[in-house]
Design a protein around this motif. Structure first.
Motif, short mmCIF file in Angstrom:
data_model
loop_
_atom_site.label_atom_id
_atom_site.label_comp_id
_atom_site.label_asym_id
_atom_site.label_seq_id
_atom_site.Cartn_x
_atom_site.Cartn_y
_atom_site.Cartn_z
N GLY A 16 11.97 5.10 12.91
CA GLY A 16 12.52 6.26 11.94
C GLY A 16 12.81 5.55 10.58
O GLY A 16 13.63 5.89 9.63
N PHE A 17 12.10 4.50 10.32
CA PHE A 17 12.23 3.91 9.00
C PHE A 17 10.90 3.57 8.43
O PHE A 17 9.85 3.24 9.15
CB PHE A 17 13.17 2.62 8.85
CG PHE A 17 12.79 1.38 9.72
CD1 PHE A 17 12.12 0.38 9.18
CD2 PHE A 17 13.14 1.45 11.14
CE1 PHE A 17 12.02 -0.75 9.96
CE2 PHE A 17 12.80 0.53 11.77
CZ PHE A 17 12.12 -0.88 11.35
N ARG A 18 10.65 2.96 7.19
CA ARG A 18 9.39 2.43 6.57
C ARG A 18 9.54 1.07 6.51
O ARG A 18 10.61 0.25 6.47
CB ARG A 18 9.24 2.75 5.24
CG ARG A 18 9.11 4.56 5.01
CD ARG A 18 8.62 4.85 3.70
NE ARG A 18 8.19 6.16 3.51
CZ ARG A 18 8.06 6.92 2.40
NH1 ARG A 18 7.92 6.11 1.42
NH2 ARG A 18 7.62 8.04 2.55
N ILE A 19 8.45 0.22 6.85
CA ILE A 19 8.25 -1.10 6.70
C ILE A 19 8.69 -1.67 5.34
O ILE A 19 8.33 -0.88 4.30
CB ILE A 19 7.12 -1.71 7.15
CG1 ILE A 19 6.85 -3.14 7.69
CG2 ILE A 19 5.88 -1.35 6.17
CD1 ILE A 19 5.69 -3.68 8.25
N ASN A 20 9.34 -2.94 5.07
CA ASN A 20 9.59 -3.23 4.00
C ASN A 20 8.51 -3.66 3.15
O ASN A 20 8.49 -3.40 1.75
CB ASN A 20 10.84 -4.29 3.76
CG ASN A 20 10.28 -5.60 4.92
OD1 ASN A 20 9.22 -5.34 5.39
ND2 ASN A 20 11.04 -6.61 5.02
N GLU A 21 7.54 -4.31 3.59
CA GLU A 21 6.16 -4.56 2.91
C GLU A 21 5.41 -4.85 4.04
O GLU A 21 5.68 -5.24 5.27
CB GLU A 21 6.49 -5.77 2.00
CG GLU A 21 7.11 -7.19 2.62
CD GLU A 21 7.17 -8.13 1.55
OE1 GLU A 21 6.20 -8.00 0.49
OE2 GLU A 21 8.09 -8.83 1.60
N GLU A 22 4.01 -5.10 3.60
CA GLU A 22 3.07 -5.14 4.70
C GLU A 22 2.94 -6.68 5.24
O GLU A 22 3.46 -7.47 4.59
CB GLU A 22 1.45 -5.33 3.98
CG GLU A 22 1.21 -3.72 3.61
CD GLU A 22 1.02 -2.94 4.93
OE1 GLU A 22 0.17 -3.38 5.75
OE2 GLU A 22 1.68 -1.88 4.76
N PRO A 23 2.81 -7.03 6.50
CA PRO A 23 3.09 -8.15 7.34
C PRO A 23 2.11 -9.10 6.57
O PRO A 23 1.04 -8.93 6.42
CB PRO A 23 2.66 -7.98 8.66
CG PRO A 23 2.74 -6.58 8.86
CD PRO A 23 2.60 -5.77 7.43
N ALA A 24 2.53 -10.28 6.51
CA ALA A 24 1.75 -11.46 6.12
C ALA A 24 0.75 -11.78 7.22
O ALA A 24 1.02 -11.79 8.36
CB ALA A 24 2.58 -12.91 5.76
N PRO A 25 -0.72 -12.14 6.69
CA PRO A 25 -1.66 -12.33 7.61
C PRO A 25 -1.12 -13.81 8.43
O PRO A 25 -0.31 -14.60 7.58
CB PRO A 25 -2.70 -12.43 6.93
CG PRO A 25 -2.31 -12.92 5.64
CD PRO A 25 -1.04 -12.12 5.22
#
Length: 212
Positions: A100-109
């Motif tokens: 129920g929430f959005r990820i804060n930023e794309e995960p680091a590879p």
């Protein structure tokens, strides 16, 4: 070895900063999601004069990786984890939506892979990686034999074990991992888990309901 625990609040999750007299350090499971949590972690590193050498993940479920991108930007270090969990990075945004929430930023590879038996060295300290699948296929436990402690992620908790109903989890595997890999360590080994309070191997052998 000095151990500093942060409890970040999204799920919540334990994040650990380990350092020694050389002031070299590692971070385990940077679960900092909310604004200010990453800065809190960086402030501690800066105030202690620590040189961050590794960003480690016990596994790659979303609550343990929220802060990896922040640390990659601030310190130029990409996270390291078991390759068997790498598929979870691409699913992190979908998993956040499930909760129920959005990820804060794309995960680091990932910047490197950690396999069973690998040693992670910083300063005069070393951690041995123990493969402990079951909660996730690539779950790792980081074991410091010299100081008699381990960082168990979501494999072993005080009085419980990690859930096994997530992607590629296995109850049989996690039970085997704990019995055959972790319970072979001395009873006085301190266990620092990914959630909740610390425990010891001896306490869990006697009291954990999954092993009675």
């Amino acid at each position: 070895m000095k151990i500093k625990r942060f409890e970040f609040n999204m799920f919540p999750v334990n994040c650990y900063v380990l350092s020694d007299e050389t002031r070299e350090a590692v971070v385990i499971d940077a679960g900092c999601f909310y604004p200010g949590e990453g800065e809190q972690l960086k402030k501690y590193l800066d105030e202690e004069g620590l040189q961050l050498k590794h960003v480690l993940n016990t596994h790659l479920h979303l609550d343990h990786i929220f802060g990896n991108a922040y640390l990659a930007r601030e310190f130029g270090l990409k996270p390291e984890a078991n390759q068997a969990d790498e598929f979870l990075l691409a699913r992190a945004a979908d998993h956040c939506r499930m909760f129920g929430f959005r990820i804060n930023e794309e995960p680091a590879p990932l910047g490197g892979y950690i396999a069973d038996g690998d040693e992670i060295c910083f300063g005069n300290s070393r951690l041995k990686a123990i493969a402990a699948p079951g909660h996730s296929p690539g779950s790792l436990v980081f074991y410091d034999e010299k100081d008699g402690c381990m960082f168990s992620g979501d494999v072993l908790f005080r009085g419980s074990i990690g859930r096994t109903d997530l992607d590629r989890g296995s109850f049989e595997d996690i039970r085997n991992s704990i019995c055959n890999r972790l319970f072979t360590c001395p009873d006085n080994t301190v266990v620092y888990p990914g959630h909740g309070k610390q425990t010891t191997i001896g306490y869990e052998k006697k009291n954990n309901p999954y092993f009675q």
